[in-house]
Design an enzyme around this catalytic site. Structure first.
Site, PDB file in Angstrom:
ATOM      1  N   GLU A 263       0.815  -1.229   0.000  1.00  0.00           N
ATOM      2  CA  GLU A 263       0.000   0.000   0.000  1.00  0.00           C
ATOM      3  C   GLU A 263       0.843   1.272   0.000  1.00  0.00           C
ATOM      4  OE1 GLU A 263      -1.508  -0.056   4.538  1.00  0.00           O
ATOM      5  OE2 GLU A 263      -1.537   1.904   3.590  1.00  0.00           O
TER       6      GLU A 263
ATOM      7  N   LYS B  29      -3.172  -0.816  14.700  1.00  0.00           N
ATOM      8  CA  LYS B  29      -2.309   0.143  15.383  1.00  0.00           C
ATOM      9  C   LYS B  29      -2.659   0.310  16.861  1.00  0.00           C
ATOM     10  CE  LYS B  29      -3.451   2.291  11.987  1.00  0.00           C
ATOM     11  NZ  LYS B  29      -3.996   3.361  11.163  1.00  0.00           N
TER      12      LYS B  29
HETATM   13  N1  PSU Z   1      -0.752   1.569   9.714  1.00  0.00           N
HETATM   14  C1  PSU Z   1       0.476   2.140   9.657  1.00  0.00           C
HETATM   15  N2  PSU Z   1       0.664   3.217   8.906  1.00  0.00           N
HETATM   16  C2  PSU Z   1      -0.360   3.741   8.186  1.00  0.00           C
HETATM   17  C3  PSU Z   1      -1.642   3.157   8.236  1.00  0.00           C
HETATM   18  C4  PSU Z   1      -1.784   2.068   9.010  1.00  0.00           C
HETATM   19  O1  PSU Z   1       1.403   1.669  10.279  1.00  0.00           O
HETATM   20  O2  PSU Z   1      -0.124   4.728   7.496  1.00  0.00           O
HETATM   21  C5  PSU Z   1      -2.755   3.679   7.382  1.00  0.00           C
HETATM   22  C6  PSU Z   1      -3.307   2.520   6.536  1.00  0.00           C
HETATM   23  O3  PSU Z   1      -3.340   2.948   5.197  1.00  0.00           O
HETATM   24  C7  PSU Z   1      -4.704   2.315   7.065  1.00  0.00           C
HETATM   25  C8  PSU Z   1      -5.058   3.714   7.447  1.00  0.00           C
HETATM   26  O4  PSU Z   1      -5.573   1.764   6.099  1.00  0.00           O
HETATM   27  O5  PSU Z   1      -3.875   4.179   8.087  1.00  0.00           O
HETATM   28  C9  PSU Z   1      -6.270   3.794   8.343  1.00  0.00           C
HETATM   29  O6  PSU Z   1      -6.684   5.109   8.390  1.00  0.00           O
HETATM   30  P1  PSU Z   1      -8.121   5.474   8.987  1.00  0.00           P
HETATM   31  O7  PSU Z   1      -8.011   5.154  10.429  1.00  0.00           O
HETATM   32  O8  PSU Z   1      -8.305   6.959   8.715  1.00  0.00           O
HETATM   33  O9  PSU Z   1      -9.109   4.630   8.237  1.00  0.00           O
END
Ligand code: PSU
Ligand code: MN
Length: 307
Positions: A23, A157
């Site tokens: 990604e 996370k």
């Molecule tokens: N985990 C990481 N780094 C990131 C993300 C997740 O270590 O940058 C990103 C991923 O792309 C995940 C997104 O899909 O954060 C989730 O964001 P949100 O909580 O706004 O959906």
């Protein structure tokens, strides 16, 4: 017009037996420049070393892209200002011929459109700790329910509410499996204390479950892989940094899709870079494990088609 009409796939990926999706949001928004560029190269090497073919997913100039050149990856690495693209952002962005980095949800959509079954990343988006007030639940959850891609990750996370994230996955019917672990990983921390649905100790056996999920016509899967021992952080340390980062975010009034990148950056500062080292190590390891799984999946297809 099907989604494929908007999609450009690198020919090397079309002919690959074991492609692994990667990604661009983790590169553009999850890691600082220029380390992110070096990490991108390490992820590609980890996939290739284990017999896979890396397939970067993102959106460039109004085209859905699977497979990016080095200069294109560099554009994402320098692209902290690129939008973060999830399912809801695809149509407006394509209509404008815009560019954006895809999240786990967005990357799953591209991987599936390209026929790729295995995707490696760091951590999923999930249910946020303040969900009762914000209703902030990542679109990654809903995507996992509908799109048949196995996401190899170190759980979700640490900034999230992990018990609620695991509950949400159960509600959505998403299998949560562990490779060499009984526990749902907590990103930079090896284990969250929450059990996975099933533990696997052999990528080949795990690949059979992925294949079966596809045969049933079901949606995505979570494959939890813990951060390597050498870079794993202690739960208490991470918890203290997360509490501080969340308080800072509240004070700064950060909300919506900006919250995840803000917190990740804040954690790097608060931990003196230790969360960054762990993040890089787990990304690289997940890419390697995903390649092994993709290879095992390819071997299964070869056996069943009599090749
Ligand atoms: N985990 C990481 N780094 C990131 C993300 C997740 O270590 O940058 C990103 C991923 O792309 C995940 C997104 O899909 O954060 C989730 O964001 P949100 O909580 O706004 O959906
Ligand atoms: Mn959100």
């Amino acid at each position: 017009m099907p989604i494929q009409d908007y999609l450009d796939i690198d020919p090397q990926i079309v002919s690959a037996t074991a492609p692994v999706a990667l990604e661009t949001t983790a590169i553009a928004h999850g890691l600082p420049y220029p380390q992110n560029l070096a990490v991108a190269e390490r992820l590609e090497a980890a996939v290739s070393t284990h017999g896979g073919v890396p397939a970067w997913c993102g959106i460039l100039d109004g085209r859905l892209r699977v497979g990016l050149s080095r200069p294109e990856i560099e554009r994402f690495a320098r692209g902290a200002d690129l939008p973060k693209v999830s399912r809801r952002d695809f149509a407006p962005l394509l209509a404008e011929k815009g560019s954006g980095a895809t999240t786990v949800a967005g990357t799953m959509i591209l991987a599936h459109a390209a026929g790729i079954r295995v995707f490696a990343t760091g951590g999923l988006g999930g249910v946020h700790r303040d969900v009762a007030e914000s209703l902030d639940i990542s679109a990654d959850m809903a995507e996992l329910a509908r799109t048949p891609v196995a996401v190899v990750c170190s759980g979700a996370k640490s900034i999230l509410d992990l018990p609620k994230t695991v509950e949400a996955l159960e509600t959505l019917g998403v299998p949560v499996l562990g490779l060499w672990t009984d526990y749902f990983p907590a990103f930079q921390v090896k284990a969250s204390g929450l059990k996975v649905d099933r533990r696997y100790d052999d990528p080949a056996v795990l690949a059979r479950a992925i294949r079966q999920q596809g045969d049933l016509g079901f949606g995505g899967m979570v494959i939890g892989v813990p951060v390597p021992d050498a870079e794993a952080l202690a739960a208490d340390d991470v918890e203290a940094w997360v509490a501080q980062a969340l308080a800072d975010a509240r004070r700064a009034g950060v909300v919506g899709k900006a919250i995840t990148p803000y917190l990740l950056k804040r954690l790097v500062d608060l931990s003196g870079g230790r969360t960054l080292d762990a993040n890089i190590a787990l990304l690289e390891n997940n890419a390697a494990q995903a390649a092994k799984i993709a290879r095992a999946l390819a071997d299964l297809s070869a056996v069943s088609s009599g090749l």
